[in-house]
Design an enzyme around this catalytic site. Structure first.
Site, PDB file in Angstrom:
ATOM      1  N   ASP A  38       0.925  -1.615  -0.146  1.00  0.00           N
ATOM      2  CA  ASP A  38       0.339  -0.152   0.353  1.00  0.00           C
ATOM      3  C   ASP A  38       0.479   1.299   0.373  1.00  0.00           C
ATOM      4  O   ASP A  38       1.767   1.296   1.049  1.00  0.00           O
ATOM      5  CB  ASP A  38      -1.231   0.028   0.896  1.00  0.00           C
ATOM      6  CG  ASP A  38      -1.640  -1.118   1.250  1.00  0.00           C
ATOM      7  OD1 ASP A  38      -1.830  -2.068   0.597  1.00  0.00           O
ATOM      8  OD2 ASP A  38      -2.554  -1.018   2.453  1.00  0.00           O
ATOM      9  N   PHE A  97       1.844  -0.462  10.596  1.00  0.00           N
ATOM     10  CA  PHE A  97       0.833  -0.003   8.726  1.00  0.00           C
ATOM     11  C   PHE A  97       0.244   0.991   8.565  1.00  0.00           C
ATOM     12  O   PHE A  97       1.178   1.619   8.579  1.00  0.00           O
ATOM     13  CB  PHE A  97      -0.202  -1.549   9.660  1.00  0.00           C
ATOM     14  CG  PHE A  97       0.216  -2.963   9.424  1.00  0.00           C
ATOM     15  CD1 PHE A  97       1.098  -3.658   9.312  1.00  0.00           C
ATOM     16  CD2 PHE A  97      -0.694  -3.891   9.209  1.00  0.00           C
ATOM     17  CE1 PHE A  97       1.011  -4.980   9.548  1.00  0.00           C
ATOM     18  CE2 PHE A  97      -1.094  -5.217   8.764  1.00  0.00           C
ATOM     19  CZ  PHE A  97       0.189  -5.472   9.026  1.00  0.00           C
ATOM     20  N   ARG A 166      -7.362   0.239  11.375  1.00  0.00           N
ATOM     21  CA  ARG A 166      -6.175   0.244  10.813  1.00  0.00           C
ATOM     22  C   ARG A 166      -6.390   1.796   9.497  1.00  0.00           C
ATOM     23  O   ARG A 166      -7.678   1.576   9.471  1.00  0.00           O
ATOM     24  CB  ARG A 166      -5.765  -0.788  10.122  1.00  0.00           C
ATOM     25  CG  ARG A 166      -6.353  -1.486   9.389  1.00  0.00           C
ATOM     26  CD  ARG A 166      -5.703  -2.750   8.889  1.00  0.00           C
ATOM     27  NE  ARG A 166      -7.063  -3.435   8.073  1.00  0.00           N
ATOM     28  CZ  ARG A 166      -7.558  -4.706   7.905  1.00  0.00           C
ATOM     29  NH1 ARG A 166      -7.572  -5.319   9.099  1.00  0.00           N
ATOM     30  NH2 ARG A 166      -8.181  -5.339   7.549  1.00  0.00           N
ATOM     31  N   TRP A 305      -4.087  -8.585  -3.979  1.00  0.00           N
ATOM     32  CA  TRP A 305      -3.465 -10.041  -3.217  1.00  0.00           C
ATOM     33  C   TRP A 305      -3.515 -11.292  -3.760  1.00  0.00           C
ATOM     34  O   TRP A 305      -3.348 -12.218  -2.685  1.00  0.00           O
ATOM     35  CB  TRP A 305      -4.401  -9.619  -1.620  1.00  0.00           C
ATOM     36  CG  TRP A 305      -4.674  -7.867  -0.957  1.00  0.00           C
ATOM     37  CD1 TRP A 305      -4.720  -7.524  -0.907  1.00  0.00           C
ATOM     38  CD2 TRP A 305      -2.628  -8.435  -0.494  1.00  0.00           C
ATOM     39  NE1 TRP A 305      -4.214  -6.360  -0.499  1.00  0.00           N
ATOM     40  CE2 TRP A 305      -3.162  -6.791   0.016  1.00  0.00           C
ATOM     41  CE3 TRP A 305      -1.886  -8.301   0.062  1.00  0.00           C
ATOM     42  CZ2 TRP A 305      -1.727  -6.472   0.883  1.00  0.00           C
ATOM     43  CZ3 TRP A 305      -0.802  -8.475   1.052  1.00  0.00           C
ATOM     44  CH2 TRP A 305      -0.900  -7.128   1.573  1.00  0.00           C
TER      45      TRP A 305
END
Length: 495
Positions: A38, A97, A166, A305
């Site tokens: 990302d 993250f 997140r 993914w």
């Protein structure tokens, strides 16, 4: 600086010397070394665009997340800077993250990110406890806030999961206070976006549930981005485990955007329409930045993914970003166009006008390459005798090619890498409904060594795909089932 971060910086600097520039994309940002996913902290700071990214420098497969870092003055020529964050504190020991970046009034750049601690759950399943954290810096080095984490499970609304909390997106409000959208999983409802507020960008408190999924678009929502565009407001998100609806949301883990209105007084977003961001195979977790001239520019991770861990262990780098895209809104549709800075890379123009193909395949002089900007307009030769199909083969040799195919009657555009040289049963095809005028269709295809991005019309739809075909496969051909007329404009793109 921690030893963990120092080691990562030393490692990436050394390994980078073994990667030749010609083995990377020419103008798409790729991982300095190892793994990239990302985009993070896409921002404009101190006269440069900053792109941070999810990063595992020690392996070209996913691992404990760091933040990689690069800067650019034009969004196309990127300079790698040392890794910005490493998992080196108790609260982020298993990964730093995704998150974002803002500039504070005192001139510092603040990174807001999700820290991960792995926890062993029932049956030995690894669960990720997620908290929000801050780091402050000068565009090169960043120091984590001594009061981290600033948001924990104690700051979640009822039903919010600490294992799905997140990807903060902070911004400064007009009154000088701060807001942040954070993705969250809610038991029995799927993803939601939570709004938090702060007076000083350090001490944060839950405000309200900003947007809810109710399982209509997959399960967990990720990577929120929220901005005003052409008099409306847009909420970007990425969703896990989406079910397709016609030709929308076909990627399982894919992207969406909600368009609507925003009441600043009540901080209420009312959605009016929802669509897929990118209709190709490889696009996820987009972020945007407002350029100094007011343009809203978006970048996404050009992978998916379901296929991203199938490359060999020996690959020295993996992962690249999409071409930065200028955004606009028209009738509730998000239009995307390659940034205008790309025009400065155009060289060796080749123009073909009113070429007729009659149920044949042809290659044309001067139209080839793997770093190319190709504009194509196809239309029926005879409006009374409409063609059935039209296709372009790119990254082509005698054995391999990737196809962009338009079926006029069905109004579908398909991207297909079945014959690109892949030896794995990965995702090869995606298609989208497109608008055309009785068979007249405009496409713009951006090729950059290991990828293709197809922009439809004025950018009302985009299809992105990565390809691994050897770079010697650089031919381009045009095919028709029926009689078509072509107008073409091709440029080599020279960084």
């Amino acid at each position: 600086m921690s030893q963990t971060l120092r080691d990562a910086r030393r490692y990436e600097e050394g390994l980078e010397t073994y990667i030749r520039p010609e083995d990377r994309p020419g103008f798409h940002l790729s991982a300095r070394v190892g793994w990239m996913n990302d985009p993070n902290g896409f921002s404009y700071y101190m006269g440069q665009y900053h792109m941070f990214y999810q990063y595992h420098p020690y392996d070209s497969h996913w691992g404990p997340m760091h933040w990689g870092h690069a800067v650019s003055s034009d969004l196309l020529h990127w300079e790698y800077l040392p890794a910005a964050l490493a998992p080196d504190r108790l609260y982020d020991r298993d990964g730093c993250f995704s998150g974002n970046a803002i500039t504070l009034p005192d001139g510092r750049q603040m990174l807001m990110y999700t820290g991960i601690i792995n926890e062993i759950g029932e049956g030995g399943k690894v669960l990720q406890v997620q908290t929000q954290n801050l780091a402050f810096g000068d565009g090169l080095d960043y120091e984590k806030y001594e009061g981290n984490p600033v948001l924990t499970e104690d700051d979640l609304p009822e039903g919010g999961s600490r294992y799905g909390f997140r990807d903060p997106k902070p911004w400064r409000a007009a009154d000088g206070t701060y807001r942040a959208l954070i993705a969250n999983d809610r038991e029995g409802h799927g993803g939601q976006m939570l709004l938090y507020r702060s007076d000083d960008a350090i001490h944060w408190a839950f405000d309200k549930v900003f947007a809810e999924n109710h399982y209509r678009l997959g399960r967990m929502w990720e990577c929120p981005d929220f901005f005003e565009l052409d008099g409306r407001h847009v909420l970007l998100g990425s969703s896990q485990d989406m079910l397709p609806k016609g030709l929308e949301y076909q990627n399982g883990n894919g992207t969406f955007y909600l368009v609507g209105t925003y009441d600043e007084e009540t901080e209420t977003f009312t959605e009016e329409s929802v669509h897929t961001v990118d209709y190709g195979i490889d696009f996820y977790a987009p972020q945007t930045v407002e350029a100094p001239d007011g343009r809203r520019i978006m970048v996404g991770w050009m992978q998916n993914w379901d296929t991203c861990n199938l490359h060999t262990e020996s690959t020295p780098w993996f992962g690249q970003m999409s071409i930065p895209r200028e955004l606009s809104l028209k009738d509730g549709i998000l239009y995307q166009r390659p940034v205008r800075e790309l025009d400065a890379l155009r060289q060796n123009e080749v123009v073909v006008e009113d070429l007729v193909l009659r149920s044949e395949e042809r290659e044309l002089p001067g139209i080839s390459g793997r770093m190319v900007d190709l504009e194509v307009e196809v239309s029926p030769e005879d409006p009374e005798a409409l063609y059935r199909r039209f296709a372009i083969h790119i990254a082509k040799d005698d054995e391999f090619y990737t196809e962009v195919r338009f079926r006029r009657k069905e109004s579908t555009l398909k991207i297909d890498r079945m014959y690109s040289g892949s030896r794995r049963a990965i995702i090869h095809q995606r298609k989208a409904l497109v608008n055309h005028d009785d068979g007249t269709l405009k496409l713009r295809i951006i090729l950059d060594r290991f990828s293709a991005e197809v922009f439809v019309g004025d950018g009302e739809k985009v299809m992105s795909v990565t390809i691994e075909t050897d770079l010697s496969a650089d031919r381009i051909s045009f095919l028709a089932d029926g009689n078509v007329k072509l107008n073409l404009r091709k440029y080599d793109l020279i960084p």
